[in-house]
Design an enzyme around this catalytic site. Sequence first.
Site, PDB file in Angstrom:
ATOM      1  N   LYS A  45       0.825  -1.212   0.000  1.00  0.00           N
ATOM      2  CA  LYS A  45       0.000   0.000   0.000  1.00  0.00           C
ATOM      3  C   LYS A  45       0.859   1.262   0.000  1.00  0.00           C
ATOM      4  O   LYS A  45       0.351   2.365   0.033  1.00  0.00           O
ATOM      5  CB  LYS A  45      -0.946  -0.008   1.208  1.00  0.00           C
ATOM      6  CG  LYS A  45      -1.913  -1.174   1.183  1.00  0.00           C
ATOM      7  CD  LYS A  45      -3.097  -0.906   2.092  1.00  0.00           C
ATOM      8  CE  LYS A  45      -2.966  -1.566   3.410  1.00  0.00           C
ATOM      9  NZ  LYS A  45      -4.173  -1.434   4.251  1.00  0.00           N
ATOM     10  N   LYS A  47       2.356   2.672   2.175  1.00  0.00           N
ATOM     11  CA  LYS A  47       2.034   3.528   3.329  1.00  0.00           C
ATOM     12  C   LYS A  47       3.140   3.342   4.359  1.00  0.00           C
ATOM     13  O   LYS A  47       3.493   2.215   4.714  1.00  0.00           O
ATOM     14  CB  LYS A  47       0.708   3.084   3.989  1.00  0.00           C
ATOM     15  CG  LYS A  47      -0.554   3.471   3.262  1.00  0.00           C
ATOM     16  CD  LYS A  47      -1.781   3.087   4.119  1.00  0.00           C
ATOM     17  CE  LYS A  47      -3.078   3.549   3.524  1.00  0.00           C
ATOM     18  NZ  LYS A  47      -4.234   3.202   4.376  1.00  0.00           N
TER      19      LYS A  47
HETATM   20  N1  C2G Z   1     -12.457   4.947   6.818  1.00  0.00           N
HETATM   21  C1  C2G Z   1     -13.648   5.652   6.959  1.00  0.00           C
HETATM   22  N2  C2G Z   1     -13.621   7.002   7.020  1.00  0.00           N
HETATM   23  C2  C2G Z   1     -12.441   7.672   6.954  1.00  0.00           C
HETATM   24  C3  C2G Z   1     -11.235   6.969   6.820  1.00  0.00           C
HETATM   25  C4  C2G Z   1     -11.262   5.580   6.756  1.00  0.00           C
HETATM   26  O1  C2G Z   1     -14.745   5.061   7.013  1.00  0.00           O
HETATM   27  N3  C2G Z   1     -12.446   9.034   7.027  1.00  0.00           N
HETATM   28  C5  C2G Z   1     -12.532   3.482   6.735  1.00  0.00           C
HETATM   29  C6  C2G Z   1     -11.971   2.946   5.409  1.00  0.00           C
HETATM   30  O2  C2G Z   1     -12.962   3.029   4.395  1.00  0.00           O
HETATM   31  C7  C2G Z   1     -11.623   1.515   5.794  1.00  0.00           C
HETATM   32  C8  C2G Z   1     -11.219   1.627   7.274  1.00  0.00           C
HETATM   33  O3  C2G Z   1     -11.727   2.896   7.747  1.00  0.00           O
HETATM   34  O4  C2G Z   1     -12.772   0.675   5.681  1.00  0.00           O
HETATM   35  C9  C2G Z   1      -9.723   1.592   7.480  1.00  0.00           C
HETATM   36  O5  C2G Z   1      -9.152   2.627   6.696  1.00  0.00           O
HETATM   37  P1  C2G Z   1      -7.602   2.463   6.257  1.00  0.00           P
HETATM   38  O6  C2G Z   1      -6.779   2.211   7.451  1.00  0.00           O
HETATM   39  O7  C2G Z   1      -7.276   3.597   5.325  1.00  0.00           O
HETATM   40  O8  C2G Z   1      -7.700   1.108   5.426  1.00  0.00           O
HETATM   41  P2  C2G Z   1      -7.117   0.794   3.976  1.00  0.00           P
HETATM   42  O9  C2G Z   1      -5.749   1.300   3.835  1.00  0.00           O
HETATM   43  O10 C2G Z   1      -8.154   1.217   3.010  1.00  0.00           O
HETATM   44  O11 C2G Z   1      -6.974  -0.804   4.062  1.00  0.00           O
HETATM   45  O12 C2G Z   1      -7.326  -5.221   2.457  1.00  0.00           O
HETATM   46  C10 C2G Z   1      -7.990  -3.983   2.646  1.00  0.00           C
HETATM   47  C11 C2G Z   1      -7.051  -2.937   3.147  1.00  0.00           C
HETATM   48  O13 C2G Z   1      -6.300  -3.386   4.252  1.00  0.00           O
HETATM   49  C12 C2G Z   1      -7.844  -1.688   3.502  1.00  0.00           C
END
Ligand code: C2G
Length: 133
Positions: A45, A47
């Site tokens: 990712k 990140k």
């Molecule tokens: N999320 C949210 N609102 C935000 C930020 C994040 O609802 N303002 C939700 C995202 O949609 C996700 C969850 O919180 O469902 C976790 O967000 P992230 O840590 O950014 O996850 P991500 O990098 O999208 O990882 O295999 C799937 C991945 O691991 C998803």
Amino acid sequence: MKRVITYGTFDLLHYGHINLLRRAKALGDYLIVVLSSDAFNWNEKHKKCYFSYEERKQLIEAIRYVDLVIQETSWEQKVSDVREYHIDTFVMGDDWEGKFDFLREYCEVVYLSRTPEISTTQIKTDLNYMGGK
Ligand code: C2G
């Protein structure tokens, strides 16, 4: 016992994440969070997390809606996770809308609306703007 699963990095945990976890838990009785490992975040990712996996795990485990935290190490583990943990519902924020529909063969797939105004990127930007005060 309805079992729900969701995936994420959850770095710089914020109320957008909590909004998602609260609504995910409301869909069942038991919520598993599959937390991205540091290597998965970096390699897959691109990140760079502020908090390490162990620190992020501690934070997520402290949330009342969460019943179990396990590690995410690959994109391909979702089907085996859903089967191994007898999942009824898979939940993700709608930034992933449609991306995991292949799981409908194994469980219900629900995309929940994101909390629009908050993100880890926004927090880091704001903090830089504020000079880290
Ligand atoms: N999320 C949210 N609102 C935000 C930020 C994040 O609802 N303002 C939700 C995202 O949609 C996700 C969850 O919180 O469902 C976790 O967000 P992230 O840590 O950014 O996850 P991500 O990098 O999208 O990882 O295999 C799937 C991945 O691991 C998803």
